[in-house]
Design an enzyme around this catalytic site. Structure first.
Site, PDB file in Angstrom:
ATOM      1  N   TYR A 175      27.929 -12.180 -54.017  1.00  0.00           N
ATOM      2  CA  TYR A 175      27.179 -13.249 -53.337  1.00  0.00           C
ATOM      3  C   TYR A 175      25.673 -13.074 -53.578  1.00  0.00           C
ATOM      4  CZ  TYR A 175      25.775 -16.417 -49.518  1.00  0.00           C
ATOM      5  OH  TYR A 175      25.234 -17.439 -48.771  1.00  0.00           O
ATOM      6  N   LYS A 179      23.079 -15.517 -55.564  1.00  0.00           N
ATOM      7  CA  LYS A 179      22.000 -16.202 -54.848  1.00  0.00           C
ATOM      8  C   LYS A 179      20.611 -15.773 -55.338  1.00  0.00           C
ATOM      9  CE  LYS A 179      24.361 -18.905 -52.040  1.00  0.00           C
ATOM     10  NZ  LYS A 179      24.217 -20.368 -51.991  1.00  0.00           N
TER      11      LYS A 179
HETATM   12  N1  NAD Z   1      26.752 -20.277 -43.196  1.00  0.00           N
HETATM   13  C1  NAD Z   1      25.799 -19.378 -43.292  1.00  0.00           C
HETATM   14  O1  NAD Z   1      25.642 -18.493 -42.442  1.00  0.00           O
HETATM   15  C2  NAD Z   1      24.842 -19.424 -44.473  1.00  0.00           C
HETATM   16  C3  NAD Z   1      23.783 -18.496 -44.517  1.00  0.00           C
HETATM   17  C4  NAD Z   1      22.921 -18.504 -45.606  1.00  0.00           C
HETATM   18  C5  NAD Z   1      23.119 -19.427 -46.620  1.00  0.00           C
HETATM   19  N2  NAD Z   1      24.143 -20.297 -46.551  1.00  0.00           N
HETATM   20  C6  NAD Z   1      24.319 -21.220 -47.682  1.00  0.00           C
HETATM   21  O2  NAD Z   1      24.381 -22.556 -47.202  1.00  0.00           O
HETATM   22  C7  NAD Z   1      25.282 -23.312 -48.014  1.00  0.00           C
HETATM   23  C8  NAD Z   1      26.299 -23.982 -47.128  1.00  0.00           C
HETATM   24  O3  NAD Z   1      26.874 -23.046 -46.252  1.00  0.00           O
HETATM   25  P1  NAD Z   1      28.097 -23.441 -45.306  1.00  0.00           P
HETATM   26  O4  NAD Z   1      28.303 -22.322 -44.361  1.00  0.00           O
HETATM   27  O5  NAD Z   1      27.889 -24.817 -44.838  1.00  0.00           O
HETATM   28  O6  NAD Z   1      29.202 -23.425 -46.467  1.00  0.00           O
HETATM   29  P2  NAD Z   1      30.764 -23.154 -46.650  1.00  0.00           P
HETATM   30  O7  NAD Z   1      31.047 -21.702 -46.786  1.00  0.00           O
HETATM   31  O8  NAD Z   1      31.512 -23.945 -45.657  1.00  0.00           O
HETATM   32  O9  NAD Z   1      30.931 -23.772 -48.106  1.00  0.00           O
HETATM   33  C9  NAD Z   1      30.289 -24.966 -48.500  1.00  0.00           C
HETATM   34  C10 NAD Z   1      31.236 -25.894 -49.169  1.00  0.00           C
HETATM   35  O10 NAD Z   1      31.520 -25.427 -50.488  1.00  0.00           O
HETATM   36  C11 NAD Z   1      32.794 -25.928 -50.804  1.00  0.00           C
HETATM   37  N3  NAD Z   1      33.441 -25.254 -51.934  1.00  0.00           N
HETATM   38  C12 NAD Z   1      34.073 -24.045 -51.944  1.00  0.00           C
HETATM   39  N4  NAD Z   1      34.630 -23.843 -53.151  1.00  0.00           N
HETATM   40  C13 NAD Z   1      34.354 -24.940 -53.906  1.00  0.00           C
HETATM   41  C14 NAD Z   1      34.696 -25.345 -55.232  1.00  0.00           C
HETATM   42  N5  NAD Z   1      35.442 -24.559 -56.025  1.00  0.00           N
HETATM   43  N6  NAD Z   1      34.265 -26.544 -55.680  1.00  0.00           N
HETATM   44  C15 NAD Z   1      33.533 -27.366 -54.872  1.00  0.00           C
HETATM   45  N7  NAD Z   1      33.175 -27.048 -53.613  1.00  0.00           N
HETATM   46  C16 NAD Z   1      33.588 -25.844 -53.139  1.00  0.00           C
HETATM   47  C17 NAD Z   1      33.583 -25.713 -49.527  1.00  0.00           C
HETATM   48  O11 NAD Z   1      34.771 -26.504 -49.506  1.00  0.00           O
HETATM   49  C18 NAD Z   1      32.580 -26.082 -48.440  1.00  0.00           C
HETATM   50  O12 NAD Z   1      32.690 -27.426 -48.024  1.00  0.00           O
HETATM   51  C19 NAD Z   1      25.893 -22.334 -49.010  1.00  0.00           C
HETATM   52  O13 NAD Z   1      25.251 -22.459 -50.254  1.00  0.00           O
HETATM   53  C20 NAD Z   1      25.616 -20.992 -48.405  1.00  0.00           C
HETATM   54  O14 NAD Z   1      25.513 -19.971 -49.372  1.00  0.00           O
HETATM   55  C21 NAD Z   1      25.014 -20.331 -45.508  1.00  0.00           C
END
Ligand code: NAD
Length: 283
Positions: A175, A179
């Site tokens: 991850y 990132k």
């Molecule tokens: N949730 C957190 O705590 C957090 C923290 C820091 C950064 N982020 C970043 O924010 C963004 C969104 O986070 P979140 O928690 O809403 O996301 P999440 O983990 O729910 O994933 C986002 C979406 O990606 C989709 N996805 C997974 N595999 C896929 C594929 N093969 N093809 C197309 N889509 C696919 C999932 O279906 C989901 O709707 C991400 O980039 C994540 O890295 C999240």
């Protein structure tokens, strides 16, 4: 507000009930944009329990919410781990609305299987994280960028990074690498696209309360004899204690930063990676 009136935005990974993608699609729609939302069709076993209980219908639910705001919304299902599907996603968005003005690369590989020391990390998991979190972002930037250049009206690309774009935590090699690399891609693409008035920026959230699926949390909950939601609530409460602003982030906090970077008022900002983390990290 009609900051984005007449613009078309594509948001990947937009199907989650409390995810950043959905919040971003709604925020951009409130600002006036028409929206293309995309996600992969997930098996029930890969969905968070909260979505199953609520009868959440992924992109179809989000589409109805965008339309209720008075904006047009087109759904494109796409598996970003399959590189060939990425140009098709861009093509379908453009053939539906005629253009893409804003691209938000938000999707990420479902987390959890990666949460092991680097010496235990499966190569297939590593590759999957790089495919979805990085290569798909590169390809979407490449093909949407080409279309924006052809059209000659500028554009904005916003990549959703993470605190892991700037510092590592244990058991996050795949991850974190994906990132960090996303920030390198953001900076290089910003320079390549600057002559065309296309900005490329990243938003780097700290931990968010999103109900996202995590195989690790599922395993931990099972081992501790609690539900996945109970385990998650503990993780969120613990995390909040360490955040200077005293609460954990919400998807909407990130969505508002994305909307700013997607709009005309940020036209002189490019190549940046802006933290949305309540004060946990400053660089
Ligand atoms: N949730 C957190 O705590 C957090 C923290 C820091 C950064 N982020 C970043 O924010 C963004 C969104 O986070 P979140 O928690 O809403 O996301 P999440 O983990 O729910 O994933 C986002 C979406 O990606 C989709 N996805 C997974 N595999 C896929 C594929 N093969 N093809 C197309 N889509 C696919 C999932 O279906 C989901 O709707 C991400 O980039 C994540 O890295 C999240």
């Amino acid at each position: 507000m009609d900051n984005l009136s007449g613009k078309v935005a594509l948001v990947t990974g937009a199907g989650g009930m409390r995810g950043v993608g959905r919040a971003t699609a709604l925020e951009l729609a409130r600002e006036g944009a028409d929206i293309v939302i995309s996600d992969v069709k997930r098996a029930a076993a890969d969905l968070p329990p909260q979505e199953l209980k609520a009868g959440w219908r992924s992109l179809e639910s989000v589409q109805a919410e965008v339309q209720a705001l008075g904006r047009r919304c087109h759904v494109v299902w796409c598996d970003l781990s399959a590189a060939a599907q990425v140009p098709q996603l861009i093509e379908q968005a453009i053939s539906h609305f005629g253009a893409i003005d804003i691209l938000v690369n938000n999707a990420r590989a479902i987390i959890g299987r990666d949460k092991v020391p680097v010496t235990e990390l499966d190569e297939a998991v590593w590759r999957r994280f790089l495919d979805i979190n990085l290569t798909a972002v590169f390809l979407a930037t490449k093909f949407a960028g080409r279309a924006m250049i052809r059209r000659g009206q500028g554009g904005a690309i916003v990549n959703i990074g993470s605190e892991n774009s700037k510092r590592a935590y244990p058991c996050t090699a795949a991850y974190t690498a994906s990132k960090f690399a996303m920030i390198g891609l953001t900076q290089a693409a910003a320079l390549d696209l600057a002559p065309h008035r296309i900005t490329v920026n990243a938003v780097c959230p700290g931990m968010l309360d999103t109900d996202r699926m995590s195989y690790w949390e599922q395993d931990q909950a099972r081992q501790q004899g609690v539900t996945q939601e109970e385990f998650r609530a503990r993780v969120v409460a613990d995390a909040a204690k360490a955040i200077p602003l005293g609460r954990i982030g919400e998807s909407e906090d990130v969505a508002r930063a994305v909307a700013f970077l997607a709009g005309g008022k940020s036209g002189f900002i490019t190549g940046q990676a802006i933290n949305v983390n309540g004060g946990t990290l400053f660089h």
